[in-house]
Design an enzyme around this catalytic site. Structure first.
Site: not given
Ligand SMILES: Cc1cc2nc3c(=O)[nH]c(=O)nc-3n(C[C@H](O)[C@H](O)[C@H](O)COP(=O)(O)OP(=O)(O)OC[C@H]3O[C@@H](n4cnc5c(N)ncnc54)[C@H](O)[C@@H]3O)c2cc1C
Ligand SMILES: Cc1ncc(C[n+]2csc(CCOP(=O)(O)OP(=O)(O)O)c2C)c(N)n1
Ligand SMILES: [Mg+2]
Lengths: 163, 583
Positions: B123-124, B173
């Site tokens: 995702f993204q 992240k």
């Protein structure tokens, strides 16, 4: 003119794509490119063959030097140097053709490195032109497969491309 | 109780996210322009817990990069932006490319999906390092929390040294995980064996260049953005005035030499002055300083400076002899090379007060006398040139002026005579519409007390109009001067000249009511339609020190930018304004 350029660069992921990206983005032509680590594991050495007039080659070397990961660069074509390329070529070797292949390998000082009933694999090292000549001399429809490394180069004499 | 040993006192343990913020502090970063999202939430949480690095929330990531860029251009410090992965990063690309083309120091932090997910079409996820590779000076993907500090140190060093440029740091992240803490120390010095920008020019070349300059009969200085990037304006002024030579500048170099000084003969190139372009065509000695021989400047290469010996000072060897073959290359920083030239001259070279130079000036004055920038002063409708001249008067020539891209940009460059460097802020290399407003925000933050004007067009302003909200939130009292000609004027001009007036899709239809639009964002809007009202309205606008004022100025829709050299023509083949004595 054809130029063979040796590059020492940081052995980091992404360095290779920067070089490849540079050539495509700026429309330089690239005939071959080989890269492998050196005795110093933090460095890899790339050999690149390109073509262009003097001004283009000047830009190519300047742009390569500008890449942050490029540590050192040498245009081997500026001086005497040795150039070698390795080729492995798979040839059909059914009955009628075995003798012919052996004769050719002999003339070109190649080596047969694999044999089956129907094929040979020949290994040949030399200047790219010699490999071209071998391919030309081999009967076109007896060639099953060709793989070439692209040229490697090193300057003659005591000078070395080192840190 | 055991007494604490010294190292136990000084070693701080920080999470990756905290290290990111700490690195920014170490680099003296005041402002970070950003927009949050999943991949950067840990960093946003760390931002929340401190007050040293101030975050400016933009309304679109393009705005973040342009604002960081405007900040950098106006004060020389690197601009910093922070965006999330995927669409955050792709939205930032235009701003990164804009900074890259104009060699602006910038560090852009992009969030990335957690490292175990990289390559899985998560995702993204986008390959930010791959997408930005061709438009950054360098980029990094951090794979280990222990690499954050050294990567930041390298990134800031790369962005600001040598030929400056944007550097992207892509941060997965998991690298900023608040639960993984490690000891932090910021490297004082960084050495990169593969990156050593030149610190000084070659003295032999410099002496050769000086000899050539002293023997010149028709010399011209051609200076560019490199002078401003290297803060070398003082050296430039001293050298040019010592020699008494004429000087022209690129769009990017305006202000490095005072635009009102008599030795300055205006901008050169496609929309340069007649005198500057003619001087280029006739010169025997061209002294190029921190300029990159862009095609907007050279016109057709075969006809470029046909009689000149060319000296070129540039820190980037690849700028030298890239488009035009140079006779005396000097690789080095402008400031140091010009300083060395001054020293060589002071060490006893005679500066001949030569007849040749006076004759050259006579010729140049003759060209200048043709007044190539003349326009209709009696027009009943506001001429865009007049609007810029009025702005110049009202701000006493001392404002920071950010611009968008189009005719208004050229009028600003021609008619606002910049006397100081870093006052003229525009996208030259990429020509990015939408640059002006967010760049203005960065300038205003860097110079809170200064008057900052944004000159724009009704097409350009709509590309980043959402940043009016950012201006409201942070009280940025920009003065927006919209030269509203109802057309993508620059496009319309080309269509008039080269497509027999077939104005294909260059009319800007369905315009909003800009006054109401500005008001709806909480700002002051003004509409100005008559030449006689202009100066008063502008006075009023600039008197509102703490308000953003949006001036919608209705200008002549048919006005063109003159002189103009068609792409691919020589410097002596200019189109002139119909009213000019040169037609
Ligand atoms: C609509 C439009 C019209 C335009 N028309 C014109 C026009 O008429 N005339 C014009 O001039 N431009 C025009 N431009 C701008 C043009 O596209 C280029 O951006 C501009 O000409 C480049 O300016 P520059 O040569 O100063 O280079 P810059 O992009 O500012 O490059 C700076 C140079 O300085 C070097 N440098 C950087 N730092 C240092 C240092 N420390 N020491 C030494 N060297 C350093 C760099 O390596 C580089 O070579 C126009 C743009 C647009 C959008
Ligand atoms: C993002 C982007 N898209 C397209 C262009 C091409 N372009 C250059 S100038 C221009 C017109 C600008 O119109 P406006 O902002 O009204 O300014 P004017 O020329 O009328 O002063 C266009 C479309 C560009 N430079 N940037
Ligand atoms: Mg317009």
């Amino acid at each position: 003119m054809r130029h063979i350029i040796s590059i020492l660069m940081e052995n980091e992921s992404g360095a290779l794509s920067r070089v490849a990206g540079l050539f495509s983005a700026r429309g330089y032509n690239i005939e071959s490119l080989t890269v492998a680590p050196t005795e110093d594991p933090t460095l890899s050495r790339m050999t690149l063959v390109t073509r262009g007039d003097e001004a283009i080659i000047e830009q190519i070397t300047k742009q390569l030097n500008k890449l942050v990961e490029v540590v050192k660069l040498l245009d081997l074509s500026d001086g005497p140097h040795i150039e070698r390329e390795i080729m492995m070529i798979k040839l059909k070797a059914d009955n009628g053709r075995r003798e012919e292949v052996f004769r050719l390998v002999d003339i070109f000082r190649g080596k047969v490195v694999d044999v089956t009933e129907s094929t040979f694999v020949v290994e040949l090292t030399g200047k790219s032109a010699k490999l071209d000549a071998f391919i030309k001399a081999a009967n076109e429809d007896s060639i099953v497969e060709v793989v070439r490394s692209g040229p490697l180069g090193i300057a003659r004499g005591s000078k070395g491309l080192k840190l | 109780m055991q007494p604490l040993r010294l190292w136990e006192v000084v070693v701080v343990e920080l999470s990756g996210a905290e290290i990111v913020i700490q690195c920014l502090k170490e680099e003296g970063v005041e402002y970070i322009f950003g927009y949050p999202g999943g991949a950067v939430l840990h960093i946003y949480d760390a931002l929340f817990k401190q007050n040293d690095v101030k975050h400016i929330l933009v309304r679109h990531e393009q705005g973040a990069t342009h604002a960081a860029d405007g900040y950098a251009r106006s004060n020389g410090k690197p601009g910093v932006a922070l965006v999330t992965s995927g669409p955050g990063a792709t939205n930032a690309v235009t701003g990164i490319a804009t900074a890259y083309m104009d060699s602006i120091p910038m560090v852009v932090l992009t969030g990335q999906v957690p490292s175990p997910f990289i390559g899985s079409d998560a995702f993204q996820e986008v390959d930010t390092v791959g997408i930005t590779r061709p438009c950054v000076k360098h980029n990094f993907l951090i794979k280990d929390v222990r690499d954050i500090a050294s990567t930041f140190r390298k990134a800031f060093y790369l962005a600001t040294s040598g030929r400056p440029g944007p550097v992207v740091i892509d941060i997965p992240k998991d690298v900023t995980d608040p639960n993984i803490k490690i000891p932090f120390s910021y490297p004082k010095k960084i050495k990169m064996r593969s990156y050593n920008p030149v610190a000084k020019g070659h003295l032999g070349q410099i002496k050769k260049a000086v000899d050539l300059m002293l023997a010149a009969e028709k010399p011209v200085f051609y200076t560019g953005g490199g002078v401003i990037l290297d803060n070398a304006d003082k050296e430039l002024v001293e050298l040019v005035q010592m020699l008494g030579f004429p000087i022209t500048s690129t769009l990017m170099g305006l202000g490095a030499y005072p635009g009102t000084d008599k030795q300055f003969i205006g901008m050169l190139g496609m929309h340069g002055t007649y005198e500057a372009n003619m001087a280029m065509h006739e010169t025997d000695t061209l002294i190029a300083v921190g300029a990159r021989f862009d095609d907007r400047v050279t016109g057709q290469i075969a006809q470029f400076c046909p009689n000149a010996t060319i000296i070129h000072i540039d820190i980037d060897p690849s700028s030298i002899s890239k488009n035009v073959r140079v006779d005396i290359p000097i690789v080095g920083p402008v400031k140091s090379v010009l300083g060395d030239m001054l020293q060589v001259l002071k060490d006893g070279k005679q500066i001949p007060g030569s007849d040749a130079i006076s004759k050259w000036w006579k010729q140049i004055e003759e060209w200048r006398g043709k007044r190539c920038l003349k326009y209709d002063q009696n027009s009943g409708i506001i001429k865009p040139q007049f609007a810029v001249e009025t702005l110049y008067r009202v701000t006493k020539g001392d404002a920071f002026v950010a611009s968008d891209v189009g005719q208004h940009q050229m009028f600003a460059a021609q008619f606002y005579r910049f006397d100081k460097p870093r006052r003229w802020i525009n996208s030259g290399g990429l020509g990015t519409m939408g640059f002006g407003l967010p760049a203005g925000m960065g300038i205003q933050l860097a110079h809170p007390k200064a008057e900052v004007a944004v000159i724009t067009g009704e097409a350009s302003i709509q590309m980043c109009i959402q940043e009016l909200a950012t201006c409201k939130q942070y009280n940025l009292p920009l003065k927006i001067l919209l030269l509203n000609n109802g057309y993508m004027g620059m496009v319309r001009q080309w269509q008039e000249f080269f497509y027999d007036g077939r104005y294909s899709h260059s009319y800007v239809d369905s315009l909003p009511d800009f006054v109401k639009l500005a008001e709806s964002f909480g700002h002051v809007g003004m509409k100005i339609e008559k030449p006689g009202e202009l100066e008063g309205a502008m006075q009023e606008a600039f008197a509102m020190k703490d308000r953003l004022v949006f001036m919608d100025v209705v200008v002549d829709p048919t006005e063109n930018v003159y002189p103009m050299i068609e792409a691919g023509k020589g410097h002596h083949e200019m189109h002139m304004s119909p009213g000019s004595e040169l037609v």
